[in-house]
Design an enzyme around this catalytic site. Structure first.
Site, PDB file in Angstrom:
ATOM      1  N   ASP A  34      -6.171  11.796  -5.673  1.00  0.00           N
ATOM      2  CA  ASP A  34      -4.901  12.227  -5.080  1.00  0.00           C
ATOM      3  C   ASP A  34      -4.414  13.590  -5.557  1.00  0.00           C
ATOM      4  O   ASP A  34      -3.758  14.293  -4.779  1.00  0.00           O
ATOM      5  CB  ASP A  34      -3.788  11.199  -5.319  1.00  0.00           C
ATOM      6  N   ASP A  61       3.368   1.921  -9.064  1.00  0.00           N
ATOM      7  CA  ASP A  61       2.615   0.933  -8.293  1.00  0.00           C
ATOM      8  C   ASP A  61       1.320   0.504  -8.966  1.00  0.00           C
ATOM      9  O   ASP A  61       0.844  -0.606  -8.730  1.00  0.00           O
ATOM     10  CB  ASP A  61       2.351   1.417  -6.873  1.00  0.00           C
TER      11      ASP A  61
END
Length: 743
Positions: free
Chosen positions: A468, A67
Site C-alpha cells: 500500500d 484494522d
C-alpha cells in the site's frame, strides 16, 4: 522504546458460550528476558485508522484502533501513540484486527477492545473481548463463540462496543453475521445474547462472494447509550429498519418511529445536552465505496426527524460524524468515500441547519481551502505525485470514517484516513474565516504490512518492501525513510541487492506498470524497467546476481525471466515454472535459485536456464522462503511449509541446492536471514515455542531473542540481520510495521 509493551502468559481453554477463557498479561518491561530491546523502524502511519475514541470524562485520554495493526493509546507526555497489543502471538494473530474499542467513562482506567480480523476461514480463531484495568498496559481476554471482522467490509462503522455509563459493569457489543446484540454484566468477562433485541441485521455487501469476505451480514453497527437517562440507541444494517431504542436499560426494544430508510447508519452520535441524535448514512458498508447517503437529526424529546444532509446532490455517502461537546450545536460530518478529487468535511454551528465546506471550488478546477496541511512527520503522504487540479497532494483525506472533536477542547480535532491520523489545534478558526492548520498526528502509530527487507553491507542500513505505501530507504530509524520513486510502486513485494556489488538493488511490486526498478547507488535513485515480460499482473519475487549484471524476475502472471540490461529487455528463462520464488547466490554471479511445489531449481548461466536439483523432502505446500548465505557460494537456507502437510521446518544446503538437510532442532520456520558475525535469524517454532531465534553456530543451537511482551502476531514474511551491527535484526510484521531488535 516506542511505548509500553505487553506480555501474554497464557490463554486458558474456552468453555461454553457464556463462559470466558481469560488470558493474563504481564507488566511491560524495558527489555525482554533475552536482553533484547525492540523498537519500530518508523514510517509514521501507513494504514487505515477506522476508529478514534476519546474518553468522555478524562481530558487527554484517547485511543485509536486499526484494522490489522492493533490498538494504541495517546501519550501526552511522549506526544506519540503507544502500542497496546504487541503481546499478541502467532496463534492468535487475528487479535490485532480491532473492530471496536470502548473507554469507560466511569472508571477511565478501564478500556475494552473487540478483536478478530476475519469472519471467513482466513482467520482460524473466533473473536474475543480484550479488557484492561490499567489503560491497556495489561489485558485479559474473553473469547467469543463467533468471529469478528476487524479487517472486513464495514469496519469503519461503529462503535459496536459500548460501556453503559449508568452501570459500567454492563457492556454492549453489536455483532455481525446474524449474531445480534450481546451484553456483559461483569465488566466484559462473560457475554450473553440480548434475546429481546429484535433485529440482527440483513445487509450483505455481495451475496455472490464465495470467499466469504463480502458475503457476511454486517449485523449490529453501533451502540450509543444516553448518559443522562436509561436509554440506549442501536444502529442496524437493515436499510428498512436502521434504528432501535431501549428506554429501560436494554430490557425491551422498539423500532424508532419515523426513521429514515434506504441507507446504512454508519454513525450515531448523541447530543445528550440538547437531546438530539445525529445519523450519518451511506448506501454501502465501506470503507472503499459509498455513492449516496444522508445526514439526519432526531429530536429525542419530540420524536421529530429532520434531514440535514449538507449536499443532497453530492454523490457520496456520509460516515465520519462528531459533535463539539463544549458547544453541542456544532457538528461535523465527512464524506464516506470520495477518492477524487478529495474528501469533503462539512461543519455546522446550528445543528445542521446550514453548513460550510472544508474546501470549495473557486472556478473549475481551482479550489479554495479553509485549511493547510503539514506532512513533515510523514513526507511520503504525497506518494511522489503532483496531481492536476482540482486534486491535491497531500489529500485532505480518504476513508475518513473516524472524525472526532476532543470533548474537552473545541479546537482539537483528530481524524483517521487510509494511511495516517491527522489533527488540528485551531479548529474553531474555521468559523471565523481563518485557516485551520492540520498536521500528521501519527507518531508511534505504525500500521503497515511488510513483505520483504534487505540490509546491504554498505549505504542505508535497511530497505523495505511494504504493501500500500511502496517501501522506503531507511537511514534514521526515528524518522520516516525515503519513499521509492521512479517508479512509485503502490505495493512492493520483493527486494534484492547484489552480494558483491551491494549498491545495485532491484525491486518489484504490484500496481500499474512499471512494476520493476533498479538502482546502482544504494536506492538513492532508480531507473524503471523499460519493458516487462508479457502477461505481468503482479510483483512476485526478484533477484539480482552477485555482481549486479543480471536480474531474474518471477512476476505474477508471467514466466520467470532474466535481464542483462536493467530491465530494458526480458527473456523467458527455461526449465523453471511460472510462479516460482527466486533468489541469487551471494558470491557466484552466474548462480540463481528457484523453488516451486517442493522442487528446488538451480541456474549456472545467469538465470537463462534452470534445472531441477535432486533435492527431496522440501515443503510443497505453504509459504516457502529461502536465502543464500553471504560470503559462501552455494550455501542456501530454506524455511517454510505448513502444519497441515506435516512438512514444515528449516533446511540447509551447502552444495547449491543439490541436497538439503533438515534441522531437527527447529519445529517450524517461516523466514530466515543473516547478520554480522555469522548470526542466523529465524522466525520459527523451536522446542514448541514460537518466537524470533538467533544462532551463532550455524544452527546447532538457537536462542529465543524476543519474549511474550514482543510477539507482534504474524511475523512470517521476512527477517534479516544487519551485516554491520552485531546482533541487530529486522523483522517484518503484518500490521505493526518494521520492528528491529538489538541486544
Amino acid at each position: 522504546m516506542t511505548g509500553a509493551h505487553i506480555s501474554r502468559r497464557g490463554l486458558l481453554a474456552a468453555g461454553a458460550a457464556g463462559a470466558a477463557a481469560q488470558a493474563l498479561i504481564s507488566e511491560p518491561a524495558k527489555a525482554g528476558s533475552s536482553g533484547y530491546t525492540w523498537r519500530n523502524v518508523e514510517i509514521v502511519g501507513g494504514g487505515f485508522v477506522p476508529g478514534i475514541v476519546f474518553n468522555q470524562t478524562e481530558p487527554g485520554l484517547v485511543y485509536a484502533r486499526t484494522d490489522i495493526g492493533g490498538a494504541y493509546r495517546w501519550s501526552r507526555a511522549k506526544k506519540r501513540w503507544v502500542p497496546l497489543l504487541d503481546w499478541v502471538g502467532w496463534d492468535q494473530w487475528g487479535y490485532t484486527g480491532v473492530v471496536s474499542l470502548a473507554t469507560d467513562p466511569v472508571d477511565p482506567d478501564r478500556v475494552y477492545a473487540a478483536v478478530g480480523t476475519y469472519t471467513n476461514d482466513w482467520d482460524p480463531n473466533n473473536g474475543a473481548i480484550l479488557r484492561s484495568r490499567d489503560r491497556g498496559a495489561t489485558w485479559r481476554a474473553s473469547p467469543l463463540p463467533f468471529k469478528l471482522g476487524g479487517n472486513m467490509p464495514g469496519r469503519g462503522m461503529g462503535e459496536r462496543l459500548a460501556v453503559d455509563p449508568h452501570r459500567n459493569n454492563v457492556l454492549y457489543l453489536g455483532v455481525r453475521g446474524g449474531n445480534g446484540l450481546w451484553r456483559s454484566t461483569n465488566f466484559g468477562a462473560t457475554w450473553q445474547p440480548v434475546s429481546s433485541f429484535p433485529n440482527p441485521g440483513n445487509y450483505v455487501p455481495d451475496p455472490n462472494d464465495t470467499s466469504g469476505y463480502s458475503s457476511d451480514n454486517q449485523g449490529i453497527l453501533w451502540v450509543t447509550p444516553d448518559p443522562t437517562r436509561r436509554t440506549i440507541y442501536v444502529g442496524v444494517a437493515d436499510k428498512e429498519n436502521i434504528l432501535y431504542r431501549s428506554t429501560d436499560a436494554g430490557a425491551t426494544w422498539e423500532r424508532v418511529p419515523g426513521q429514515p430508510t434506504g441507507y446504512l447508519p454508519h454513525k450515531g452520535v448523541l447530543d445528550h445536552v440538547g437531546g438530539f441524535l445525529y445519523l450519518a448514512t451511506s448506501d454501502t458498508a465501506g470503507p472503499y465505496d459509498g455513492g449516496r447517503g444522508e445526514v439526519w437529526r432526531l429530536n429525542t424529546g419530540t420524536g421529530e426527524w429532520a434531514r440535514i444532509t449538507p449536499d443532497p446532490n453530492g454523490g457520496w455517502g456520509y460516515s465520519g460524524l462528531t459533535i463539539d461537546r463544549q458547544n453541542p450545536t456544532t457538528l461535523m460530518v465527512a464524506t464516506q468515500i470520495s477518492w477524487w478529487p478529495d474528501t469533503v468535511f462539512f461543519r455546522s454551528t446550528d445543528r445542521g441547519a446550514t453548513w460550510t465546506r472544508a474546501w470549495d471550488f473557486l472556478g473549475w478546477p481551482d479550489r479554495a481551502n479553509r485549511y493547510d496541511i503539514d506532512i513533515s512527520e510523514s513526507p511520503w503522504l504525497t506518494w511522489n505525485s503532483t496531481p492536476a487540479p482540482p486534486e491535491q497532494a497531500p489529500k485532505l483525506g480518504w476513508m475518513t470514517e473516524s472524525v472526532e472533536i476532543d470533548p474537552f477542547d473545541s479546537d482539537h480535532l483528530l481524524y483517521g484516513t487510509g494511511a495516517t491520523v491527522y489533527g488540528t489545534d485551531n479548529l474553531t478558526d474555521w468559523d471565523a474565516g481563518g485557516t485551520v492548520h492540520i498536521s500528521v498526528r501519527a507518531r508511534g502509530l505504525e500500521e503497515t504490512a511488510v513483505q520483504d527487507l534487505i540490509s546491504p553491507p554498505e549505504g542505508a542500513h535497511l530497505l523495505s518492501a511494504v504493501l500500500d505505501v511502496g517501501g522506503f530507504v531507511h537511514t534514521d530509524f526515528t524518522r520516516p525513510g525515503t519513499m521509492y520513486a521512479n517508479p512509485t510502486i503502490s505495493s512492493t513485494t520483493s527486494l534484492d541487492f547484489a552480494g558483491l556489488a551491494p549498491a545495485v538493488i532491484v525491486r518489484s511490486g504490484n500496481g500499474n506498470a512499471p512494476r520493476f526498478g533498479i538502482s546502482t547507488d544504494g536506492g538513492t535513485t532508480w531507473t524503471p524497467a523499460a519493458t516487462e515480460p508479457p502477461g505481468v499482473s503482479g510483483g512476485g519475487t526478484v533477484a539480482v546476481g552477485a555482481d549486479g549484471s543480471r536480474t531474474v524476475w518471477a512476476p505474477g502472471g508471467a514466466p520467470v525471466s532474466w535481464s542483462a540490461d536493467g530491465g530494458a529487455t526480458w527473456t523467458a528463462a527455461a526449465g523453471v515454472p511460472q510462479g516460482a520464488t527466486v533468489e541469487s547466490d551471494r558470491v557466484d554471479p552466474a548462480r540463481f535459485y528457484a523453488v516451486a511445489g517442493g522442487v528446488f531449481y538451480a541456474s549456472a548461466d545467469g538465470g537463462a536456464t534452470f534445472a531441477a536439483t535432486p533435492a527431496t523432502g522440501l515443503p510443497a505446500e505453504g509459504n516457502v522462503r529461502f536465502k543464500a548465505l553471504p560470503g559462501k557460494a552455494g550455501d542456501v537456507w530454506l524455511a517454510g511449509g505448513n502444519a497441515t502437510s506435516g512438512v514444515y521446518g528449516l533446511w540447509h544446503s551447502t552444495d547449491g541446492g543439490a541436497s538439503f538437510t533438515r534441522l531437527s532442532n527447529v519445529d517450524e520456520a517461516d523466514a530466515v536471514g543473516f547478520g554480522k558475525g555469522g548470526n542466523i535469524f529465524i522466525t520459527a517454532k523451536v522446542r514448541g515455542v514460537r518466537g524470533i531465534f538467533r544462532s551463532a553456530d550455524a544452527g546447532r543451537r538457537w536462542q529465543r531473542i524476543n519474549d511474550d511482551r514482543h510477539q507482534y502476531a504474524w511475523t512470517g514474511a521476512a527477517i534479516t540481520g544487519d551485516p554491520r551491527v552485531y546482533g541487530r535484526v529486522y523483522l517484518a510484521t503484518n500490521g505493526r510495521g518494521i520492528i528491529y531488535g538489538e541486544p
